[in-house]
Scaffold this motif. Structure first.
Motif, PDB file in Angstrom:
ATOM      1  N   MET A   1      77.772  45.996  18.082  1.00 40.48           N
ATOM      2  CA  MET A   1      76.525  46.156  17.353  1.00 40.48           C
ATOM      3  C   MET A   1      76.760  46.031  15.842  1.00 40.48           C
ATOM      4  SD  MET A   1      73.464  46.497  17.989  1.00 40.48           S
ATOM      5  CE  MET A   1      71.929  47.142  17.609  1.00 40.48           C
ATOM      6  N   ARG A   2      77.868  46.585  15.362  1.00 49.35           N
ATOM      7  CA  ARG A   2      78.170  46.476  13.929  1.00 49.35           C
ATOM      8  C   ARG A   2      78.383  45.027  13.527  1.00 49.35           C
ATOM      9  NH1 ARG A   2      82.456  51.251  12.614  1.00 49.35           N
ATOM     10  NH2 ARG A   2      81.040  52.977  12.958  1.00 49.35           N
ATOM     11  N   LEU A   3      78.982  44.246  14.410  1.00 45.48           N
ATOM     12  CA  LEU A   3      79.220  42.840  14.126  1.00 45.48           C
ATOM     13  C   LEU A   3      77.897  42.090  13.964  1.00 45.48           C
ATOM     14  CD1 LEU A   3      81.195  40.508  13.793  1.00 45.48           C
ATOM     15  CD2 LEU A   3      81.160  40.214  16.274  1.00 45.48           C
ATOM     16  N   ALA A   4      76.913  42.378  14.787  1.00 40.81           N
ATOM     17  CA  ALA A   4      75.602  41.734  14.690  1.00 40.81           C
ATOM     18  C   ALA A   4      74.931  42.077  13.367  1.00 40.81           C
ATOM     19  CB  ALA A   4      74.723  42.153  15.863  1.00 40.81           C
ATOM     20  N   TRP A   5      75.005  43.347  12.939  1.00 38.05           N
ATOM     21  CA  TRP A   5      74.424  43.746  11.655  1.00 38.05           C
ATOM     22  C   TRP A   5      75.162  43.079  10.488  1.00 38.05           C
ATOM     23  CZ3 TRP A   5      69.801  45.407  11.175  1.00 38.05           C
ATOM     24  CH2 TRP A   5      69.217  46.159  12.191  1.00 38.05           C
TER      25      TRP A   5
END
Length: 92
Positions: A1-5
């Protein structure tokens, strides 16, 4: 999820930087408008028929439709003959 943000934030930042670098400064737009107006005025001036008055080597006054390349001359602007009816002219 952090990668998408992180990817979304990077894309938004890249788009913002690209927009900032591609925009024109306000002074540049005004300068371009001034140059366009000057060019239009010069073109309108050059569109009018002109004669050129100058003196040749013998001192004789010459009046021609083209300026001499190697001596001083005076430009004489003429207004076109208004007695000639031009198609589309609504001067009636």
């Amino acid at each position: 999820m952090r990668l998408a943000w992180a990817i979304c934030a990077g894309l938004l930042l890249g788009i913002g930087v690209a927009w900032w670098l591609s925009r024109e400064a306000p002074g540049k737009t005004e300068a371009r408008q001034r140059r366009a107006e000057q060019a239009a005025a010069a073109q309108a001036r050059d569109a009018r028929p002109s004669l050129y008055r100058w003196r040749d080597d013998a001192g004789v006054l010459q009046i021609t439709d083209k300026p001499p390349p190697d001596r001083p001359f005076q430009r004489i602007d003429r207004e076109p003959d208004r007695a000639i009816k031009v198609k589309g002219d609504s001067a009636d």
